[in-house]
Design a protein around this motif. Structure first.
Motif, PDB file in Angstrom:
ATOM      1  N   PHE A 199     -19.738   4.929 -19.322  1.00 26.94           N
ATOM      2  CA  PHE A 199     -20.171   5.558 -18.349  1.00 26.94           C
ATOM      3  C   PHE A 199     -19.996   4.935 -16.854  1.00 26.94           C
ATOM      4  CE2 PHE A 199     -24.027   6.310 -15.541  1.00 26.94           C
ATOM      5  CZ  PHE A 199     -24.023   7.747 -15.245  1.00 26.94           C
ATOM      6  N   TRP A 200     -20.057   3.629 -16.817  1.00 26.69           N
ATOM      7  CA  TRP A 200     -20.239   3.038 -15.502  1.00 26.69           C
ATOM      8  C   TRP A 200     -18.661   2.748 -14.889  1.00 26.69           C
ATOM      9  CZ3 TRP A 200     -24.674   3.030 -13.089  1.00 26.69           C
ATOM     10  CH2 TRP A 200     -25.816   2.860 -13.817  1.00 26.69           C
ATOM     11  N   SER A 201     -17.483   2.523 -15.837  1.00 31.20           N
ATOM     12  CA  SER A 201     -16.419   2.157 -15.376  1.00 31.20           C
ATOM     13  C   SER A 201     -15.839   2.975 -14.562  1.00 31.20           C
ATOM     14  CB  SER A 201     -15.608   1.942 -16.638  1.00 31.20           C
ATOM     15  OG  SER A 201     -15.929   0.843 -17.452  1.00 31.20           O
ATOM     16  N   SER A 202     -15.797   4.495 -14.750  1.00 34.26           N
ATOM     17  CA  SER A 202     -15.278   5.580 -13.730  1.00 34.26           C
ATOM     18  C   SER A 202     -15.865   5.338 -12.411  1.00 34.26           C
ATOM     19  CB  SER A 202     -15.077   6.772 -14.551  1.00 34.26           C
ATOM     20  OG  SER A 202     -13.973   6.897 -15.346  1.00 34.26           O
ATOM     21  N   LEU A 203     -17.265   5.401 -12.603  1.00 37.90           N
ATOM     22  CA  LEU A 203     -17.998   5.414 -11.431  1.00 37.90           C
ATOM     23  C   LEU A 203     -17.594   4.066 -10.627  1.00 37.90           C
ATOM     24  CD1 LEU A 203     -21.350   6.468 -12.725  1.00 37.90           C
ATOM     25  CD2 LEU A 203     -19.687   7.816 -11.761  1.00 37.90           C
ATOM     26  N   ALA A 204     -17.499   2.843 -10.965  1.00 44.69           N
ATOM     27  CA  ALA A 204     -16.809   1.847 -10.098  1.00 44.69           C
ATOM     28  C   ALA A 204     -15.632   2.071  -9.512  1.00 44.69           C
ATOM     29  CB  ALA A 204     -17.029   0.419 -11.140  1.00 44.69           C
ATOM     30  N   ASP A 205     -14.723   2.906 -10.022  1.00 42.80           N
ATOM     31  CA  ASP A 205     -13.398   3.176  -9.699  1.00 42.80           C
ATOM     32  C   ASP A 205     -13.608   4.348  -8.660  1.00 42.80           C
ATOM     33  OD1 ASP A 205     -12.416   1.105 -11.059  1.00 42.80           O
ATOM     34  OD2 ASP A 205     -11.260   2.418 -12.574  1.00 42.80           O
ATOM     35  N   ILE A 206     -14.712   4.859  -8.699  1.00 51.68           N
ATOM     36  CA  ILE A 206     -14.830   5.856  -7.481  1.00 51.68           C
ATOM     37  C   ILE A 206     -15.740   5.560  -6.257  1.00 51.68           C
ATOM     38  CG2 ILE A 206     -16.061   8.344  -7.163  1.00 51.68           C
ATOM     39  CD1 ILE A 206     -15.474   8.815  -9.992  1.00 51.68           C
ATOM     40  N   TYR A 207     -16.998   4.955  -6.568  1.00 58.67           N
ATOM     41  CA  TYR A 207     -17.605   4.426  -5.650  1.00 58.67           C
ATOM     42  C   TYR A 207     -17.917   3.048  -5.381  1.00 58.67           C
ATOM     43  CZ  TYR A 207     -19.460   9.346  -6.615  1.00 58.67           C
ATOM     44  OH  TYR A 207     -19.484  10.762  -6.794  1.00 58.67           O
ATOM     45  N   GLY A 208     -17.145   2.275  -5.988  1.00 57.94           N
ATOM     46  CA  GLY A 208     -16.921   0.885  -5.628  1.00 57.94           C
ATOM     47  C   GLY A 208     -17.831   0.008  -6.698  1.00 57.94           C
TER      48      GLY A 208
END
Length: 518
Positions: free
Chosen positions: A102-111
């Motif tokens: 869940f988190w990995s792509s969001l960290a690549d989008i929003y930091g």
């Protein structure tokens, strides 16, 4: 110079084909940045806001095992069996396993920063819920979200390491990251044992306090490290007509105002917008890429071998300690984790990440400056042997009722082996696919924590009956045999044929966003 070719983006979207360079060898006559005559990676820019130019993470696994010394109190308070209380350790591992997807792509989008803050806030709320829970179902739900909230430490934490350090430091820095994960697993029961003097609930209240402090520290001190590297290399390269030594990199810095793009420390303190200058993945791409990673044999073989023939025995030991040392109080049982902790610390200082970097550098010099990921695996052999010896000694020490110090020696050896092996495998994975490090470590984190989640099933239907019928000696001697003879031949095969397997598998069609400019 090795290269990785980008494929298509996702769906029917097209992108222009381009080459991303992965420096693996070179001489000072080349343009680039060098360390001891070998080109370093990632390629730094002249931007003072580049994380590589900035002045140079424990709660991840602490929450999983802190409650182990309070098993008896939890059984009484929640009205559950010993088998059910084992699941209170496993269920956070399920949160830790699903969270990276869940988190990995969001960290690549929003930091990275906003994901850490959000995850810590979720973990804080879940910990308060666990402390207040009076029923088994509510307690288990809170424990799951504790694991889910801290799970960014598994993948986003590693991404921060690769954001701010060069490849020649990778073994040491990833070793320290692994150390934070492993020591959290071991320090939890030590502190939890003493908090149990107050009550089992106060283990959760202490963790809530720690999460509150951590949230403040992250907000005040943690900078954003997701950086549009490819975009900035085109606009602020290190100006040089020949290779320069990394020690002189500071002399080549430019003016951050040369490029108006907001980045790293110039982003908002609470940034809910996409980090600019990058081609972002879709929110569900981390799950899609997890499935696609099964195409790359060295990742699948190394991860599954480590997780299911080696690492998962650590929870067999952790959850069997209350039964093996039933004569001791929860506080003493917590202190028995010191041997594991010391083995982990000592091995990291003297025989893990830094030693791995040294071995890789020395062997690269003998190989015309070419660094091979398989060189990271040399330390896995003694690591597997240490873990196996520790398992045998501990099983014998319990059956023979030896002094508790013998068990501590066994724990020291086992912990040292786990730390060395974990660092070796993680460094090998990242060195093998540096442009896809986020998705590769997501794959690793999912299976590592799934192996921990499976522990109560293994304990209830396998380890506990095995120990009852065969005793501690043969139960843990068999685990030692599985660890050594299940791991070493596989590592040797990867050592010999890993390069060929990687070549046949090809490069993934995606890259980390920092290497993928718009």
């Amino acid at each position: 110079m090795a290269t990785a070719m980008d494929g298509k983006e996702h769906g029917d979207d097209k992108r222009s084909e381009k080459t991303l360079a992965i420096p693996d060898s070179g001489s000072p006559a080349e343009i680039g940045i060098f360390k001891d005559g070998m080109r370093v990676y990632p390629e730094a820019t002249a931007d003072p806001l580049d994380p590589l130019n900035l002045p140079s993470y424990f709660m991840f696994t602490f929450i999983t095992t802190a409650t182990v010394p309070s098993f008896a109190e939890l059984q009484e308070e929640l009205g559950i069996s010993y088998s059910q209380v084992n699941w209170t350790v496993a269920i956070p591992a399920l949160g830790l396993a699903t969270g990276p997807l869940f988190w990995s792509s969001l960290a690549d989008i929003y930091g990275r920063r906003i994901i850490f803050l959000t995850g810590t806030l979720i973990a804080l709320a879940a910990t308060i819920g666990a402390g207040a829970a009076k029923e088994y179902g509510g307690y288990m739900a809170a424990r799951f979200f504790q694991g889910f909230g801290v799970s960014p430490g598994a993948t986003v934490g590693m991404a921060v390491v690769t954001d701010i350090y060069f490849d020649y430091e990778r073994g040491q820095k990833l070793g320290l990251w692994v150390l934070a994960l492993d020591t959290g697993l071991l320090v939890g029961p030590i502190i939890g044992g003493f908090m149990d003097l107050v009550s089992a609930d106060w283990i959760q209240w202490l963790m809530a306090i720690m999460f509150g402090v951590l949230l403040i520290l992250e907000f005040v001190f943690m900078s954003e490290t997701l950086y549009p590297r490819t975009y900035m290399l085109a606009r602020m390269p290190v100006q040089s007509v020949a290779g320069i030594d990394i020690e002189k990199l500071d002399e080549r810095k430019g003016n951050e105002g040369e490029v108006e793009l907001k980045r790293t420390t110039k982003l908002m303190a609470l940034n809910f917008r996409r980090v600019p200058g990058l081609r972002h993945p879709r929110p569900w791409d981390s799950a899609v890429r997890f499935i696609l990673t099964f195409k790359y044999p060295v990742v699948v073989i190394s991860v599954l071998t480590y997780c299911f023939t080696w690492y998962w025995w650590i929870l067999s030991i952790i959850t069997m300690i209350p039964a093996a040392y039933v004569q001791y109080s929860p506080q003493i049982q917590g202190l028995l984790f010191v041997g594991l902790l010391l083995g982990t610390l000592v091995s990291e200082i003297f025989a893990s990440g830094t030693l791995s970097d040294y071995i890789v550098a020395k062997l690269a010099k003998k190989n015309n400056g070419v660094k091979l990921p398989e060189r990271r695996l040399w330390l896995a052999y003694p690591a597997a042997l240490l873990s196996a010896i520790g398992l045998v000694i501990w099983g014998v020490s319990i059956d023979k009722a030896y002094h508790w110090m013998v068990g501590q020696v066994a724990f020291f050896l086992f912990g040292a082996g786990i730390q060395m092996g974990n660092t070796a495998i993680v460094s090998y994975l990242v060195d093998s696919y540096p442009l896809q490090s986020m998705s590769i470590i997501t794959y690793y984190a999912v299976f590592l924590n799934l192996s921990a989640f499976a522990n109560p099933i293994r304990a209830q239907f396998f380890i506990a009956p095995w120990q009852t019928t065969s005793g501690f000696t043969w139960t843990f001697a068999a685990q030692a045999i599985i660890t050594f003879f299940g791991t070493v031949p596989v590592i040797a095969a990867l050592h010999r044929w890993g390069g060929s397997l990687r070549a046949k598998g090809g490069q993934p069609v995606w890259v980390n966003p920092e290497f993928d400019a718009l």
